[in-house]
Design an enzyme around this catalytic site. Sequence first.
Site, PDB file in Angstrom:
ATOM      1  N   HIS A 141      47.896  86.274 109.630  1.00  0.00           N
ATOM      2  CA  HIS A 141      48.538  86.973 108.031  1.00  0.00           C
ATOM      3  C   HIS A 141      49.605  85.921 107.194  1.00  0.00           C
ATOM      4  O   HIS A 141      49.852  86.480 106.163  1.00  0.00           O
ATOM      5  CB  HIS A 141      48.802  88.216 108.327  1.00  0.00           C
ATOM      6  N   ASP A 266      40.377  93.411 117.092  1.00  0.00           N
ATOM      7  CA  ASP A 266      40.228  94.374 116.288  1.00  0.00           C
ATOM      8  C   ASP A 266      38.499  95.155 115.502  1.00  0.00           C
ATOM      9  O   ASP A 266      38.506  96.461 114.721  1.00  0.00           O
ATOM     10  CB  ASP A 266      41.035  94.487 115.125  1.00  0.00           C
TER      11      ASP A 266
HETATM   12 ZN   LIG Z   1      43.536  92.350 112.072  1.00  0.00          ZN
END
Ligand SMILES: [Zn+2]
Length: 370
Positions: A141, A266
């Site tokens: 990110h 995830d």
């Molecule tokens: Zn993630």
Amino acid sequence: MSTGYVWEEIYGWHNTGNWAGAVPAGLNAQPYQHFESAESKQRLASAIEVSGLAKELTKISVVPATIDQITMVHDSLYIERIRKDSESTFGGDAGDGLSPFGTGAYEIALMAVGGAIAAFDAVASGEVDNAYALVRPPGHHARPETGMGFCIFGNAGIAIKNGMKKFGLKKVAVVDWDVHHGNGTQEIFYADPNVLTISLHQDQLFPPKSGYAKDQGIDAGQGFAINIPLPAGSGNGAYLEALKEIVFPALEKFAPEIIVVCCGFDAAMTDPLGRMIVTASGYREMTRELMKIADKVCGGKIVMTHEGGYSPTYVPFCGLAVIETLANTTTEMKDVLAEFWDALPDQKVQEWQVERIKNIKSQLTFLSDN
Ligand SMILES: [Zn+2]
């Protein structure tokens, strides 16, 4: 056949404080652990040792990334801010108010980038056939001028930039199967036709308004970013369908010299942040199929860098499944929940998921151009 492996104990010392998940602790929430705590990563590293898998891997040594390497992607002012905040006993935040860090985070983040670089270089040089870099903090990110989403520096992006220069590579592909959009890696290469970025993620989970199928790159990089926003509830069948329908044809067409996987767990069952149902067997199968394509297009060269995955009890099974597959081996440490979770009816790809994937594919200029 040899599989490189990166893990440094210092990765477990990256301190994200006593948040209650993603909520700052205080009068509003009882102190607990931040979602991005060391647990899932340290427990995977431990399982790799206890299962005996570590003995079958080639441990790759890591040195911290240099400032010259970090500035291949990040703004100097941002790097300096992280360095200063990380010296303070109060620590700081990577940039979005969700990504706290404690003292020493700067040095640990340099080691995380260093781990990704070491793994990339080991595969690119032929020292190992493939590699898994179990690094922390995560990186996909992180944007050039700010960190976000628990990420400080773009581990994979920097390793790619550095490695392409070092080895004179012309084409690298990124496959990001973390449940969140790999927005940082995408941004680094958004105008670059030499790096194909592909992100499979839960539609609109994080960051908000990011990772639409229509977002496909700019300028010379137009078409070279592929986003596959999957609906919540996608399981092993839907992920394999998306790989076979979109990711593998794209990889075959692009013909990279090396494939970098931003590997998050995830999208797995029991993850507190994602709403997907992939199991350890699903990750095993995804890895096996990806390796077949890698054998075809780039001599099997795959580098995986660890991203998210926040279930301390299930990530170790998913991680073992992936790394065992990379190393063409199995251990005695089995996912005993597979009996229940692999049998869920929604693990089979559903007709409406097939339609969604087809619809995404139909929007991709990269696959429609001849
Ligand atoms: Zn993630």
